[in-house]
Scaffold this motif. Sequence first.
Motif, PDB file in Angstrom:
ATOM      1  N   VAL A  35       0.652 -89.762  -7.187  1.00  9.43           N
ATOM      2  CA  VAL A  35       1.662 -89.979  -6.153  1.00  9.43           C
ATOM      3  C   VAL A  35       1.454 -88.969  -5.033  1.00  9.43           C
ATOM      4  O   VAL A  35       1.435 -87.758  -5.270  1.00  9.43           O
ATOM      5  N   LYS A  94       6.547 -84.442 -20.667  1.00 10.50           N
ATOM      6  CA  LYS A  94       5.740 -83.595 -19.807  1.00 10.50           C
ATOM      7  C   LYS A  94       6.201 -83.744 -18.357  1.00 10.50           C
ATOM      8  O   LYS A  94       6.417 -84.850 -17.885  1.00 10.50           O
ATOM      9  N   GLU A  96       1.872 -85.006  -5.172  1.00 10.22           N
ATOM     10  CA  GLU A  96       3.135 -84.575  -5.765  1.00 10.22           C
ATOM     11  C   GLU A  96       3.225 -84.801  -7.274  1.00 10.22           C
ATOM     12  O   GLU A  96       4.110 -84.253  -7.924  1.00 10.22           O
ATOM     13  N   GLY A  97       2.343 -85.652  -7.791  1.00 10.68           N
ATOM     14  CA  GLY A  97       2.457 -85.891  -9.228  1.00 10.68           C
ATOM     15  C   GLY A  97       1.333 -86.758  -9.762  1.00 10.68           C
ATOM     16  O   GLY A  97       0.646 -87.441  -9.007  1.00 10.68           O
ATOM     17  N   THR A  98       1.182 -86.684 -11.088  1.00  7.17           N
ATOM     18  CA  THR A  98       0.222 -87.531 -11.795  1.00  7.17           C
ATOM     19  C   THR A  98       0.977 -88.201 -12.933  1.00  7.17           C
ATOM     20  O   THR A  98       1.342 -87.549 -13.916  1.00  7.17           O
ATOM     21  N   LEU A  99       1.243 -89.496 -12.760  1.00  2.85           N
ATOM     22  CA  LEU A  99       2.012 -90.199 -13.787  1.00  2.85           C
ATOM     23  C   LEU A  99       1.029 -90.767 -14.811  1.00  2.85           C
ATOM     24  O   LEU A  99       0.235 -91.651 -14.503  1.00  2.85           O
ATOM     25  N   ARG A 100       1.072 -90.195 -16.007  1.00  2.51           N
ATOM     26  CA  ARG A 100       0.083 -90.530 -17.028  1.00  2.51           C
ATOM     27  C   ARG A 100       0.272 -91.939 -17.587  1.00  2.51           C
ATOM     28  O   ARG A 100       1.394 -92.340 -17.878  1.00  2.51           O
ATOM     29  N   GLU A 160       5.572 -84.334 -14.847  1.00  2.00           N
ATOM     30  CA  GLU A 160       4.379 -84.919 -14.235  1.00  2.00           C
ATOM     31  C   GLU A 160       4.365 -84.865 -12.715  1.00  2.00           C
ATOM     32  O   GLU A 160       3.331 -85.088 -12.093  1.00  2.00           O
ATOM     33  N   GLY A 161       5.520 -84.616 -12.126  1.00  2.28           N
ATOM     34  CA  GLY A 161       5.512 -84.582 -10.670  1.00  2.28           C
ATOM     35  C   GLY A 161       6.845 -84.165 -10.082  1.00  2.28           C
ATOM     36  O   GLY A 161       7.885 -84.184 -10.757  1.00  2.28           O
ATOM     37  N   THR A 162       6.798 -83.773  -8.805  1.00  2.00           N
ATOM     38  CA  THR A 162       7.989 -83.427  -8.045  1.00  2.00           C
ATOM     39  C   THR A 162       7.930 -84.221  -6.752  1.00  2.00           C
ATOM     40  O   THR A 162       7.120 -83.919  -5.874  1.00  2.00           O
ATOM     41  N   VAL A 164       9.803 -85.959 -12.122  1.00  2.00           N
ATOM     42  CA  VAL A 164       9.422 -87.055 -13.019  1.00  2.00           C
ATOM     43  C   VAL A 164       8.864 -86.482 -14.317  1.00  2.00           C
ATOM     44  O   VAL A 164       7.925 -85.679 -14.292  1.00  2.00           O
ATOM     45  N   GLY A 191       7.316 -87.555 -18.125  1.00  2.00           N
ATOM     46  CA  GLY A 191       6.710 -88.689 -18.833  1.00  2.00           C
ATOM     47  C   GLY A 191       6.432 -88.371 -20.291  1.00  2.00           C
ATOM     48  O   GLY A 191       6.163 -87.226 -20.654  1.00  2.00           O
TER      49      GLY A 191
END
Lengths: 178, 178, 178, 178, 178, 178
Positions: free
Chosen positions: E168, F148, E150-154, F150-152, F168, F170
Amino acid sequence: MFKYQVDEHTSLAITEMRHAEALYNVIAENRHHIGQFLMFAKNQTLEETKSFVETSLTRFATGIGVPTCIWYDNQLIGSIGLHISKANRSASIGYWISKEYEAKGIMTKCCKAMIDYGFRELDLNRIEIRAIKENIRSRAIPERLGFKLEGTLRQDVQLYDAMADTIVYGLLAQEWLY
Amino acid sequence: MFKYQVDEHTSLAITEMRHAEALYNVIAENRHHIGQFLMFAKNQTLEETKSFVETSLTRFATGIGVPTCIWYDNQLIGSIGLHISKANRSASIGYWISKEYEAKGIMTKCCKAMIDYGFRELDLNRIEIRAIKENIRSRAIPERLGFKLEGTLRQDVQLYDAMADTIVYGLLAQEWLY
Amino acid sequence: MFKYQVDEHTSLAITEMRHAEALYNVIAENRHHIGQFLMFAKNQTLEETKSFVETSLTRFATGIGVPTCIWYDNQLIGSIGLHISKANRSASIGYWISKEYEAKGIMTKCCKAMIDYGFRELDLNRIEIRAIKENIRSRAIPERLGFKLEGTLRQDVQLYDAMADTIVYGLLAQEWLY
Amino acid sequence: MFKYQVDEHTSLAITEMRHAEALYNVIAENRHHIGQFLMFAKNQTLEETKSFVETSLTRFATGIGVPTCIWYDNQLIGSIGLHISKANRSASIGYWISKEYEAKGIMTKCCKAMIDYGFRELDLNRIEIRAIKENIRSRAIPERLGFKLEGTLRQDVQLYDAMADTIVYGLLAQEWLY
Amino acid sequence: MFKYQVDEHTSLAITEMRHAEALYNVIAENRHHIGQFLMFAKNQTLEETKSFVETSLTRFATGIGVPTCIWYDNQLIGSIGLHISKANRSASIGYWISKEYEAKGIMTKCCKAMIDYGFRELDLNRIEIRAIKENIRSRAIPERLGFKLEGTLRQDVQLYDAMADTIVYGLLAQEWLY
Amino acid sequence: MFKYQVDEHTSLAITEMRHAEALYNVIAENRHHIGQFLMFAKNQTLEETKSFVETSLTRFATGIGVPTCIWYDNQLIGSIGLHISKANRSASIGYWISKEYEAKGIMTKCCKAMIDYGFRELDLNRIEIRAIKENIRSRAIPERLGFKLEGTLRQDVQLYDAMADTIVYGLLAQEWLY
């Protein structure tokens, strides 16, 4: 930073945990100077400064304390704070400043700012300043600002090996605001 | 009961939780009398008395408070206690008594007992009594016992709709013991 | 001091924080004697004694403990206390005394005083004394005072490397007061 | 669910907060039955059951309690738990069961499981069961399992308007494991 | 032990204080392996493991955490737990396993068990797994079990001297149960 | 007041207990508006606002939160704050504003100020903003400021009767400062 501008150079900012180290450094550099009348300064460790900051901010959290650092051109140079009694709408002010910035009128201005904040924003009715009898420099501030000398508490404070008298100065909102 | 015998009839006993109800009853019967200068008495509930007893005993547990009840022939008739500053070897005494037992010299004797306890057993150096300026009866006690009037703190206490001045009396160990 | 006079020489006084050091000293001088059946005495430090005093007084603050020191002519010589169950109006008594003051009937008198206090002032219904089976001297006290032996709890207590049996003695208000 | 299988139908599961309501319902449906010898059951509210669960799990968190619910084919039907003294490697077992599931041998099996868990997994040395003298059904369990009757504590427990005697049963690891 | 049987050899058991030492030993033997992506493992002391167990069980006590150890034939080999948000009926799963037991499908089975427990017994609606981007082995598990990326938190996590990205993964009850 | 000047009219001030009532009033006047995406606003009482202020300031005391109110010409009009993870040098920003002051660019300016404070004064490395997918107005702010997406996180939040997705956003220090 969250601050109260005192003059062009000077501001008061709510003490933050991240400033504990800077605060400690000023204390450490002024152990003799501050410690002459405030025993905590003689031996305080960084851990104790941090714990003092946390305790003070916890008092701020419930509205019974206002701990601030004094900044001069991005330099932390001292501390001034309020201890508040909500029930009696009163507070006492405590303060100290680095030796290097003393005798320039800075602390008097900071006290004025705190008094303004206390009477105008916090709606206090009475502000008190207590100083050790022999601390002439500290006593000069309330005297200069029109506080009334209300009492001399004999042997009120343990100061190293001796007991010292405390002078109590009081100022009322009605005397400041009009 | 764990007590300090003051005279044939009068003793001081560490307040115990099981006495909270008796304590409350004296307060409730003297709301107007005690409440004239001590606001807590005006509306205190039994729950609040219990909570006050617990808080006071917690202070006793760490050696910074000595809460006692005044007993006259197995009757709880009042309260007297110490608030201690260990760092400064000082304490303040607070007290009140049921109207019916006033003006018999009981409180003066109880204060003497507390002062003896403070200076001789707790090794205090200074004992303070604070009273509202208009509370003539309360002020008579430190004056009778040789305390020195050290200050008048203006508008120091909220008393119902008005602010009242506090008179500070101080007594030193060297003045009492020799 | 706030005390309960047991006889001309002996009194019980609510343990106060300022007595922690004197209490510790008696324990330290009697490590072998007290420690024979009470393991805490073998290694307790002054810090642990202080922490025990604070915990005990916190129990006193809520009415579930009565910690006292035994004094003989201004000398702290031992300890006796109640652990109270309000719900069941019962308590157990625990005690120890310095070797030097043993076998003089002091502890029996102190127990009588505590029992009187428990049944007459605290309105208890049952008082219990527990002792390790081999602790003949300690067991002699409830036996002398008319407690009934109600049980033998096998291997109830760790005593150094071994498990020891606990003897439970019980006494009822109706047996003491009439 | 995290459980200990007792037999095909019966299991013990660590009490979880989400089961507080089911637990409360069994208590509420058995107020008279359980409440005959355990006063808490007479008036306990759902809030109190929740608070009991949290307290019990906090004891579990430090290794001094093991609170479990008894499940029978996915139905919560009772409660059994340990109170542990680490210092003495001992524990007491407490239990109750819904009326409907009584007299089927379920509780005896659950106790056996708890005893096994206590002696084999927790390395206890002594397990105790206490029951009110008149509680014949509850006393039958330790008697059936070989506990020894070690004492009768007179008037040990307040049971509504009267005082009741407590019977103490003890069992040692050496008696169970070999 | 209170456990959830995963397969013939593997079970999950609520972490108990008495397992803290075994848990610590697995961490200590796998400092490099576990510590590659979980910094706590690099320096954790036995005291810290114990304190972690107590904190986790306190979360269990209020229903916001489910800390378990993974057992393989009576050997503690890893850890898996839930962090729950009751308000959102969601949880995240965290896990690690001893190097020796990796790559045998054990952790995937344990995750399936936890997911079943979460969706079927705890009535969760969403379960999340977070892994550091480079942790291929850990990421393989949610991917294998049908979680959605669902996501890539940098630079979401400090990993020793560098910042690492967090991936995530999310899974919904409706995707698992039907 | 201790504040951070955003522009001529707008400033951020550390939330103080004495502002709890003003804060509550804005929430109460905007229950529908704020409550559309933030459930707390629908039913919050003055007591809950006060308790929220105290909790937030306690977080400030340990350096893991920065709760501020948004002031526009001496009028409290909204709230913006940081939740900080010291270990990861990251924070998330949360905010809401009175309907009347929306769509004037105020919140974007306040966010910029908070981001400056976070990256420049608190030395953060990453700042996150989370918004419910349907909250277009709230999402516009990080998009406008260069965050940016980064996710849902699907069904991440309970919003009244339904589950809502969280977006989200970031932003890294290296993207803001250079």
